[in-house]
Design a protein around this motif. Structure first.
Motif, PDB file in Angstrom:
ATOM      1  N   ALA A  36       5.758   6.341  19.486  1.00  0.00           N
ATOM      2  CA  ALA A  36       6.786   5.298  19.442  1.00  0.00           C
ATOM      3  C   ALA A  36       7.879   5.664  18.436  1.00  0.00           C
ATOM      4  CB  ALA A  36       6.153   3.950  19.088  1.00  0.00           C
ATOM      5  N   GLU A  37       7.479   6.224  17.301  1.00  0.00           N
ATOM      6  CA  GLU A  37       8.468   6.649  16.302  1.00  0.00           C
ATOM      7  C   GLU A  37       9.356   7.767  16.846  1.00  0.00           C
ATOM      8  OE1 GLU A  37       5.824   7.607  13.110  1.00  0.00           O
ATOM      9  OE2 GLU A  37       5.864   5.566  12.299  1.00  0.00           O
ATOM     10  N   VAL A  38       8.758   8.689  17.586  1.00  0.00           N
ATOM     11  CA  VAL A  38       9.528   9.779  18.193  1.00  0.00           C
ATOM     12  C   VAL A  38      10.516   9.217  19.209  1.00  0.00           C
ATOM     13  CG1 VAL A  38       9.347  11.792  19.733  1.00  0.00           C
ATOM     14  CG2 VAL A  38       7.822  11.579  17.755  1.00  0.00           C
ATOM     15  N   ARG A  39      10.052   8.251  19.991  1.00  0.00           N
ATOM     16  CA  ARG A  39      10.931   7.617  20.984  1.00  0.00           C
ATOM     17  C   ARG A  39      12.099   6.916  20.300  1.00  0.00           C
ATOM     18  NH1 ARG A  39       9.010   3.454  25.740  1.00  0.00           N
ATOM     19  NH2 ARG A  39      11.088   3.109  26.607  1.00  0.00           N
ATOM     20  N   LEU A  40      11.822   6.217  19.206  1.00  0.00           N
ATOM     21  CA  LEU A  40      12.886   5.538  18.459  1.00  0.00           C
ATOM     22  C   LEU A  40      13.867   6.568  17.901  1.00  0.00           C
ATOM     23  CD1 LEU A  40      14.220   3.061  17.201  1.00  0.00           C
ATOM     24  CD2 LEU A  40      12.561   3.229  15.311  1.00  0.00           C
ATOM     25  N   ALA A  41      13.363   7.627  17.324  1.00  0.00           N
ATOM     26  CA  ALA A  41      14.237   8.669  16.778  1.00  0.00           C
ATOM     27  C   ALA A  41      15.096   9.280  17.884  1.00  0.00           C
ATOM     28  CB  ALA A  41      13.406   9.754  16.095  1.00  0.00           C
ATOM     29  N   HIS A  42      14.482   9.491  19.037  1.00  0.00           N
ATOM     30  CA  HIS A  42      15.233  10.045  20.165  1.00  0.00           C
ATOM     31  C   HIS A  42      16.341   9.079  20.604  1.00  0.00           C
ATOM     32  CE1 HIS A  42      16.158  12.226  23.808  1.00  0.00           C
ATOM     33  NE2 HIS A  42      16.004  11.108  24.495  1.00  0.00           N
ATOM     34  N   SER A  43      16.029   7.805  20.667  1.00  0.00           N
ATOM     35  CA  SER A  43      17.033   6.809  21.069  1.00  0.00           C
ATOM     36  C   SER A  43      18.185   6.761  20.067  1.00  0.00           C
ATOM     37  CB  SER A  43      16.394   5.417  21.192  1.00  0.00           C
ATOM     38  OG  SER A  43      15.443   5.413  22.226  1.00  0.00           O
ATOM     39  N   ARG A  44      17.853   6.820  18.804  1.00  0.00           N
ATOM     40  CA  ARG A  44      18.900   6.823  17.769  1.00  0.00           C
ATOM     41  C   ARG A  44      19.737   8.101  17.839  1.00  0.00           C
ATOM     42  NH1 ARG A  44      15.251   4.309  12.864  1.00  0.00           N
ATOM     43  NH2 ARG A  44      15.573   2.117  13.424  1.00  0.00           N
ATOM     44  N   GLN A  45      19.056   9.217  18.083  1.00  0.00           N
ATOM     45  CA  GLN A  45      19.770  10.489  18.215  1.00  0.00           C
ATOM     46  C   GLN A  45      20.694  10.459  19.426  1.00  0.00           C
ATOM     47  OE1 GLN A  45      19.975  13.115  16.182  1.00  0.00           O
ATOM     48  NE2 GLN A  45      21.465  13.957  17.614  1.00  0.00           N
ATOM     49  N   GLN A  46      20.246   9.826  20.491  1.00  0.00           N
ATOM     50  CA  GLN A  46      21.080   9.714  21.689  1.00  0.00           C
ATOM     51  C   GLN A  46      22.351   8.931  21.375  1.00  0.00           C
ATOM     52  OE1 GLN A  46      20.532  11.235  24.612  1.00  0.00           O
ATOM     53  NE2 GLN A  46      22.453  10.431  25.415  1.00  0.00           N
ATOM     54  N   LEU A  47      22.236   7.863  20.603  1.00  0.00           N
ATOM     55  CA  LEU A  47      23.409   7.081  20.212  1.00  0.00           C
ATOM     56  C   LEU A  47      24.361   7.949  19.394  1.00  0.00           C
ATOM     57  CD1 LEU A  47      25.043   4.454  19.948  1.00  0.00           C
ATOM     58  CD2 LEU A  47      23.589   3.868  17.985  1.00  0.00           C
ATOM     59  N   GLN A  48      23.812   8.682  18.430  1.00  0.00           N
ATOM     60  CA  GLN A  48      24.671   9.555  17.613  1.00  0.00           C
ATOM     61  C   GLN A  48      25.348  10.622  18.465  1.00  0.00           C
ATOM     62  OE1 GLN A  48      21.991  11.014  14.609  1.00  0.00           O
ATOM     63  NE2 GLN A  48      22.337   9.255  13.260  1.00  0.00           N
ATOM     64  N   SER A  49      24.617  11.155  19.416  1.00  0.00           N
ATOM     65  CA  SER A  49      25.178  12.179  20.302  1.00  0.00           C
ATOM     66  C   SER A  49      26.316  11.598  21.140  1.00  0.00           C
ATOM     67  CB  SER A  49      24.073  12.725  21.202  1.00  0.00           C
ATOM     68  OG  SER A  49      24.591  13.652  22.123  1.00  0.00           O
ATOM     69  N   GLU A  50      26.101  10.408  21.658  1.00  0.00           N
ATOM     70  CA  GLU A  50      27.151   9.760  22.466  1.00  0.00           C
ATOM     71  C   GLU A  50      28.379   9.466  21.596  1.00  0.00           C
ATOM     72  OE1 GLU A  50      27.282   9.238  25.752  1.00  0.00           O
ATOM     73  OE2 GLU A  50      25.291  10.098  26.051  1.00  0.00           O
ATOM     74  N   GLN A  51      28.147   9.026  20.366  1.00  0.00           N
ATOM     75  CA  GLN A  51      29.274   8.769  19.461  1.00  0.00           C
ATOM     76  C   GLN A  51      30.031  10.072  19.164  1.00  0.00           C
ATOM     77  OE1 GLN A  51      27.061   6.918  16.271  1.00  0.00           O
ATOM     78  NE2 GLN A  51      27.716   4.852  16.887  1.00  0.00           N
ATOM     79  N   PHE A  52      29.285  11.144  18.971  1.00  0.00           N
ATOM     80  CA  PHE A  52      29.917  12.430  18.713  1.00  0.00           C
ATOM     81  C   PHE A  52      30.752  12.871  19.916  1.00  0.00           C
ATOM     82  CE2 PHE A  52      29.883  17.075  19.049  1.00  0.00           C
ATOM     83  CZ  PHE A  52      30.528  17.392  17.867  1.00  0.00           C
ATOM     84  N   GLU A  53      30.203  12.707  21.099  1.00  0.00           N
ATOM     85  CA  GLU A  53      30.920  13.100  22.317  1.00  0.00           C
ATOM     86  C   GLU A  53      32.236  12.357  22.444  1.00  0.00           C
ATOM     87  OE1 GLU A  53      30.123  15.607  24.538  1.00  0.00           O
ATOM     88  OE2 GLU A  53      28.579  16.053  23.042  1.00  0.00           O
ATOM     89  N   VAL A  54      32.257  11.092  22.051  1.00  0.00           N
ATOM     90  CA  VAL A  54      33.505  10.315  22.069  1.00  0.00           C
ATOM     91  C   VAL A  54      34.446  10.853  21.006  1.00  0.00           C
ATOM     92  CG1 VAL A  54      34.518   8.044  21.589  1.00  0.00           C
ATOM     93  CG2 VAL A  54      32.510   8.226  23.052  1.00  0.00           C
ATOM     94  N   SER A  55      33.903  11.124  19.827  1.00  0.00           N
ATOM     95  CA  SER A  55      34.761  11.555  18.713  1.00  0.00           C
ATOM     96  C   SER A  55      35.439  12.895  18.970  1.00  0.00           C
ATOM     97  CB  SER A  55      33.970  11.600  17.410  1.00  0.00           C
ATOM     98  OG  SER A  55      33.074  12.683  17.419  1.00  0.00           O
ATOM     99  N   VAL A  56      34.798  13.773  19.729  1.00  0.00           N
ATOM    100  CA  VAL A  56      35.414  15.079  20.018  1.00  0.00           C
ATOM    101  C   VAL A  56      36.150  15.085  21.356  1.00  0.00           C
ATOM    102  CG1 VAL A  56      33.812  16.382  18.589  1.00  0.00           C
ATOM    103  CG2 VAL A  56      33.295  16.052  21.016  1.00  0.00           C
ATOM    104  N   GLY A  57      36.149  13.941  22.022  1.00  0.00           N
ATOM    105  CA  GLY A  57      36.920  13.811  23.253  1.00  0.00           C
ATOM    106  C   GLY A  57      36.225  14.296  24.507  1.00  0.00           C
TER     107      GLY A  57
END
Length: 143
Positions: A36-57
């Motif tokens: 469950a902790e790994v799943r949570l970390a993955h979900s949080r990482q996915q959010l950061q990745s999506e934010q990064f993708e927006v930030s770099v266009g």
């Protein structure tokens, strides 16, 4: 072997089985908690990745905003799973603690019983020695 000793040893075997089962349950829920902790970390990482993708266009803000409720929902679900898993782990730890305490109690009862039996045997032997001594004194007129 004395029936009481056999019963106590059977109880100890049962308590050891309970401890083993409690350990296995704790291992199982800890693995679930870790997943469950790994799943949570993955979900949080996915959010950061999506934010990064927006930030770099690489992703449009519109696409990100469409995805964001899904991402937050995934994080929230994963967080709930972690909390539930932690609660299960706490309960399993408590179960293991109780099983260990029950085992120790049964072992203590057996140890006390064995000590009482040793003391009874020592008193019986001393009484025999005293009785023999009295007889010897009586036979030889000592005393």
């Amino acid at each position: 072997m004395n029936p009481r000793a056999r019963a106590l040893q059977s109880l100890i075997r049962l308590r050891k089985t309970e401890v083993d089962q409690a350990r296995a349950e704790l291992a199982r829920v800890l693995a679930h908690e870790r997943a469950a902790e790994v799943r949570l970390a993955h979900s949080r990482q996915q959010l950061q990745s999506e934010q990064f993708e927006v930030s770099v266009g690489h992703t449009s803000m519109e696409d990100f905003l469409t995805w964001l409720p899904v991402g937050r929902d995934a994080i929230e679900r994963a967080h709930r799973l972690v909390l539930e898993a932690q609660q299960a782990s706490d309960q399993a730890r408590a179960g293991l603690t109780q099983a260990n305490a029950a085992l120790k109690a049964a072992e203590a009862v057996l140890a006390r019983w064995r000590e009482e039996e040793r003391e009874k045997e020592a008193r019986r032997e001393q009484n025999e020695v005293d009785d023999l001594s009295r007889r010897v004194r009586g036979v030889f007129g000592i005393g």
